[in-house]
Design a protein around this motif. Structure first.
Motif, PDB file in Angstrom:
ATOM      1  N   THR A  55       6.085 -36.040  67.610  1.00  0.00           N
ATOM      2  CA  THR A  55       4.702 -36.357  67.261  1.00  0.00           C
ATOM      3  C   THR A  55       4.367 -37.748  67.793  1.00  0.00           C
ATOM      4  OG1 THR A  55       4.887 -35.035  65.251  1.00  0.00           O
ATOM      5  CG2 THR A  55       3.057 -36.608  65.369  1.00  0.00           C
ATOM      6  N   PRO A  56       3.353 -37.867  68.647  1.00  0.00           N
ATOM      7  CA  PRO A  56       3.033 -39.180  69.213  1.00  0.00           C
ATOM      8  C   PRO A  56       2.418 -40.112  68.179  1.00  0.00           C
ATOM      9  CG  PRO A  56       1.380 -37.579  69.873  1.00  0.00           C
ATOM     10  CD  PRO A  56       2.455 -36.811  69.144  1.00  0.00           C
ATOM     11  N   ILE A  57       2.756 -41.402  68.281  1.00  0.00           N
ATOM     12  CA  ILE A  57       2.154 -42.400  67.406  1.00  0.00           C
ATOM     13  C   ILE A  57       1.594 -43.536  68.249  1.00  0.00           C
ATOM     14  CG2 ILE A  57       3.688 -41.889  65.465  1.00  0.00           C
ATOM     15  CD1 ILE A  57       5.151 -44.525  66.115  1.00  0.00           C
ATOM     16  N   GLN A  58       0.612 -44.191  67.713  1.00  0.00           N
ATOM     17  CA  GLN A  58       0.041 -45.379  68.339  1.00  0.00           C
ATOM     18  C   GLN A  58       0.412 -46.587  67.492  1.00  0.00           C
ATOM     19  OE1 GLN A  58      -4.121 -45.162  69.251  1.00  0.00           O
ATOM     20  NE2 GLN A  58      -4.361 -47.391  69.375  1.00  0.00           N
ATOM     21  N   VAL A  59       1.198 -47.470  68.064  1.00  0.00           N
ATOM     22  CA  VAL A  59       1.631 -48.666  67.351  1.00  0.00           C
ATOM     23  C   VAL A  59       0.517 -49.704  67.387  1.00  0.00           C
ATOM     24  CG1 VAL A  59       3.315 -50.535  67.269  1.00  0.00           C
ATOM     25  CG2 VAL A  59       4.048 -48.214  67.886  1.00  0.00           C
ATOM     26  N   VAL A  60       0.169 -50.221  66.215  1.00  0.00           N
ATOM     27  CA  VAL A  60      -0.902 -51.208  66.105  1.00  0.00           C
ATOM     28  C   VAL A  60      -0.347 -52.607  65.856  1.00  0.00           C
ATOM     29  CG1 VAL A  60      -2.964 -51.889  64.799  1.00  0.00           C
ATOM     30  CG2 VAL A  60      -2.517 -49.460  65.267  1.00  0.00           C
ATOM     31  N   LYS A  61       0.690 -52.678  65.017  1.00  0.00           N
ATOM     32  CA  LYS A  61       1.218 -53.993  64.655  1.00  0.00           C
ATOM     33  C   LYS A  61       2.734 -53.929  64.527  1.00  0.00           C
ATOM     34  CE  LYS A  61       0.771 -57.609  61.120  1.00  0.00           C
ATOM     35  NZ  LYS A  61       0.131 -57.958  59.817  1.00  0.00           N
ATOM     36  N   VAL A  62       3.391 -54.919  65.100  1.00  0.00           N
ATOM     37  CA  VAL A  62       4.845 -55.026  65.024  1.00  0.00           C
ATOM     38  C   VAL A  62       5.205 -56.392  64.459  1.00  0.00           C
ATOM     39  CG1 VAL A  62       7.013 -54.966  66.301  1.00  0.00           C
ATOM     40  CG2 VAL A  62       5.107 -53.515  67.025  1.00  0.00           C
ATOM     41  N   ASP A  63       6.075 -56.404  63.436  1.00  0.00           N
ATOM     42  CA  ASP A  63       6.557 -57.652  62.855  1.00  0.00           C
ATOM     43  C   ASP A  63       7.927 -58.002  63.440  1.00  0.00           C
ATOM     44  OD1 ASP A  63       4.328 -57.919  61.254  1.00  0.00           O
ATOM     45  OD2 ASP A  63       5.252 -56.845  59.566  1.00  0.00           O
ATOM     46  N   TYR A  64       8.144 -59.269  63.664  1.00  0.00           N
ATOM     47  CA  TYR A  64       9.419 -59.748  64.190  1.00  0.00           C
ATOM     48  C   TYR A  64      10.040 -60.717  63.184  1.00  0.00           C
ATOM     49  CZ  TYR A  64       7.741 -57.871  68.637  1.00  0.00           C
ATOM     50  OH  TYR A  64       7.270 -57.045  69.623  1.00  0.00           O
ATOM     51  N   PRO A  65      10.747 -60.193  62.186  1.00  0.00           N
ATOM     52  CA  PRO A  65      11.351 -61.071  61.165  1.00  0.00           C
ATOM     53  C   PRO A  65      12.383 -62.034  61.753  1.00  0.00           C
ATOM     54  CG  PRO A  65      12.159 -58.824  60.961  1.00  0.00           C
ATOM     55  CD  PRO A  65      11.046 -58.778  61.949  1.00  0.00           C
ATOM     56  N   ASN A  66      13.039 -61.605  62.825  1.00  0.00           N
ATOM     57  CA  ASN A  66      13.947 -62.496  63.547  1.00  0.00           C
ATOM     58  C   ASN A  66      14.093 -61.990  64.974  1.00  0.00           C
ATOM     59  OD1 ASN A  66      16.122 -60.493  63.609  1.00  0.00           O
ATOM     60  ND2 ASN A  66      16.294 -60.908  61.404  1.00  0.00           N
ATOM     61  N   ARG A  67      14.827 -62.683  65.765  1.00  0.00           N
ATOM     62  CA  ARG A  67      14.915 -62.346  67.183  1.00  0.00           C
ATOM     63  C   ARG A  67      15.548 -60.989  67.450  1.00  0.00           C
ATOM     64  NH1 ARG A  67      17.032 -67.525  70.567  1.00  0.00           N
ATOM     65  NH2 ARG A  67      15.017 -67.910  71.569  1.00  0.00           N
ATOM     66  N   ALA A  68      16.456 -60.593  66.572  1.00  0.00           N
ATOM     67  CA  ALA A  68      17.230 -59.369  66.811  1.00  0.00           C
ATOM     68  C   ALA A  68      16.560 -58.111  66.284  1.00  0.00           C
ATOM     69  CB  ALA A  68      18.617 -59.513  66.195  1.00  0.00           C
ATOM     70  N   HIS A  69      15.541 -58.263  65.447  1.00  0.00           N
ATOM     71  CA  HIS A  69      14.957 -57.084  64.816  1.00  0.00           C
ATOM     72  C   HIS A  69      13.433 -57.079  64.947  1.00  0.00           C
ATOM     73  CE1 HIS A  69      18.868 -57.629  62.770  1.00  0.00           C
ATOM     74  NE2 HIS A  69      18.913 -56.309  62.802  1.00  0.00           N
ATOM     75  N   ALA A  70      12.922 -55.910  65.239  1.00  0.00           N
ATOM     76  CA  ALA A  70      11.475 -55.703  65.259  1.00  0.00           C
ATOM     77  C   ALA A  70      11.157 -54.544  64.325  1.00  0.00           C
ATOM     78  CB  ALA A  70      10.991 -55.380  66.668  1.00  0.00           C
ATOM     79  N   ARG A  71      10.061 -54.664  63.589  1.00  0.00           N
ATOM     80  CA  ARG A  71       9.695 -53.625  62.627  1.00  0.00           C
ATOM     81  C   ARG A  71       8.229 -53.245  62.818  1.00  0.00           C
ATOM     82  NH1 ARG A  71       7.450 -53.428  57.464  1.00  0.00           N
ATOM     83  NH2 ARG A  71       7.194 -55.689  57.469  1.00  0.00           N
ATOM     84  N   ILE A  72       7.989 -51.940  62.977  1.00  0.00           N
ATOM     85  CA  ILE A  72       6.612 -51.451  63.085  1.00  0.00           C
ATOM     86  C   ILE A  72       5.997 -51.482  61.695  1.00  0.00           C
ATOM     87  CG2 ILE A  72       5.135 -49.481  63.633  1.00  0.00           C
ATOM     88  CD1 ILE A  72       7.242 -48.620  65.683  1.00  0.00           C
ATOM     89  N   SER A  73       4.967 -52.282  61.512  1.00  0.00           N
ATOM     90  CA  SER A  73       4.340 -52.403  60.195  1.00  0.00           C
ATOM     91  C   SER A  73       3.042 -51.617  60.084  1.00  0.00           C
ATOM     92  CB  SER A  73       4.065 -53.881  59.887  1.00  0.00           C
ATOM     93  OG  SER A  73       3.232 -54.455  60.881  1.00  0.00           O
ATOM     94  N   GLU A  74       2.463 -51.255  61.222  1.00  0.00           N
ATOM     95  CA  GLU A  74       1.249 -50.445  61.181  1.00  0.00           C
ATOM     96  C   GLU A  74       1.188 -49.568  62.421  1.00  0.00           C
ATOM     97  OE1 GLU A  74      -3.627 -50.838  60.732  1.00  0.00           O
ATOM     98  OE2 GLU A  74      -2.359 -52.629  60.757  1.00  0.00           O
ATOM     99  N   ALA A  75       0.978 -48.279  62.198  1.00  0.00           N
ATOM    100  CA  ALA A  75       0.875 -47.332  63.309  1.00  0.00           C
ATOM    101  C   ALA A  75       0.093 -46.121  62.839  1.00  0.00           C
ATOM    102  CB  ALA A  75       2.261 -46.921  63.802  1.00  0.00           C
ATOM    103  N   TYR A  76      -0.285 -45.280  63.779  1.00  0.00           N
ATOM    104  CA  TYR A  76      -1.091 -44.110  63.466  1.00  0.00           C
ATOM    105  C   TYR A  76      -0.531 -42.886  64.165  1.00  0.00           C
ATOM    106  CZ  TYR A  76      -4.501 -47.539  61.845  1.00  0.00           C
ATOM    107  OH  TYR A  76      -5.112 -48.565  61.180  1.00  0.00           O
ATOM    108  N   TYR A  77      -0.536 -41.763  63.433  1.00  0.00           N
ATOM    109  CA  TYR A  77      -0.235 -40.498  64.078  1.00  0.00           C
ATOM    110  C   TYR A  77      -1.399 -40.129  64.980  1.00  0.00           C
ATOM    111  CZ  TYR A  77       3.574 -39.643  60.758  1.00  0.00           C
ATOM    112  OH  TYR A  77       4.725 -39.733  60.034  1.00  0.00           O
TER     113      TYR A  77
END
Length: 201
Positions: A55-77
């Motif tokens: 299922t395709p998603i559109q990523v709107v916002k990505v958080d970078y808590p530190n250099r090694a990790h990225a977390r998608i915080s907002e996206a849409y189907y």
């Protein structure tokens, strides 16, 4: 996912997906799970290579808590541009959509999107086999409907649905079992490889 709630809203926020997916999964997940388990069996036994499209998603916002990790915080189907499944079987391209309905009278066309109909047309035009696996939950019955039959009915301005009676006339009842869960390739064999309706030629 199998189906989408409306034609008007092409995206669904992942932040609210947990509540919306409750009814969504109730409508489609059991059929999807049956097909996915069946496809795993077909792959393991080397009968076919068929997979569910992501299922395709559109990523709107990505958080970078530190250099090694990225977390998608907002996206849409996003509404998929094609159908649910594709692969290869007996030298033919296989492409199909999976739907289920509680409606006892038939399959409402509001549950299928115009772009999915268009995609089925393209698959047939290029020599592939296209169909819809349709489950009536009220009857606990699952049918394989030829893609061209679905297209013709959908494009008939006088029809708002494919009646249950018509489905029983033109469709192939798919047998269920423990392994595989849904013997849909047996129905494909009957419809497309043994002198039946063949939109793949």
């Amino acid at each position: 996912m199998i189906g989408y709630p409306t034609k008007q809203n092409p995206t669904t926020s992942l932040s609210t997906a947990s509540s919306k997916n409750l009814s969504h999964s109730g409508r489609g997940m059991s059929l999807e799970n049956d097909i996915n388990e069946t496809n795993e069996f077909y792959l393991e036994t080397d009968r076919a290579c068929i997979h569910k499209k992501p299922t395709p998603i559109q990523v709107v916002k990505v958080d970078y808590p530190n250099r090694a990790h990225a977390r998608i915080s907002e996206a849409y189907y996003k509404v998929p541009s094609t159908t649910d499944y594709n692969g290869v079987y007996r030298g033919k391209a296989i492409d199909f959509e999976a739907k289920q309905t509680k409606n006892k009278g038939g399959f409402p066309f509001q549950l299928i999107h115009p772009h999915q109909i268009q995609h089925m047309k393209r698959v047939i035009h290029h020599g592939g086999i296209s169909f819809v696996i349709l489950r009536f939950t009220s009857y606990n019955e699952t049918y394989l409907i030829d893609g061209q039959v679905m297209i013709d009915a959908y494009e008939d301005e006088n029809q708002k649905s494919l009646s249950y009676k018509k489905v029983k006339e033109v469709g192939k009842l798919i047998q269920e079992s423990y392994i595989p869960r849904l013997k849909y390739l047996d129905a494909v064999d009957e419809m497309y490889f043994q002198g039946g309706c063949n939109n793949g030629k």
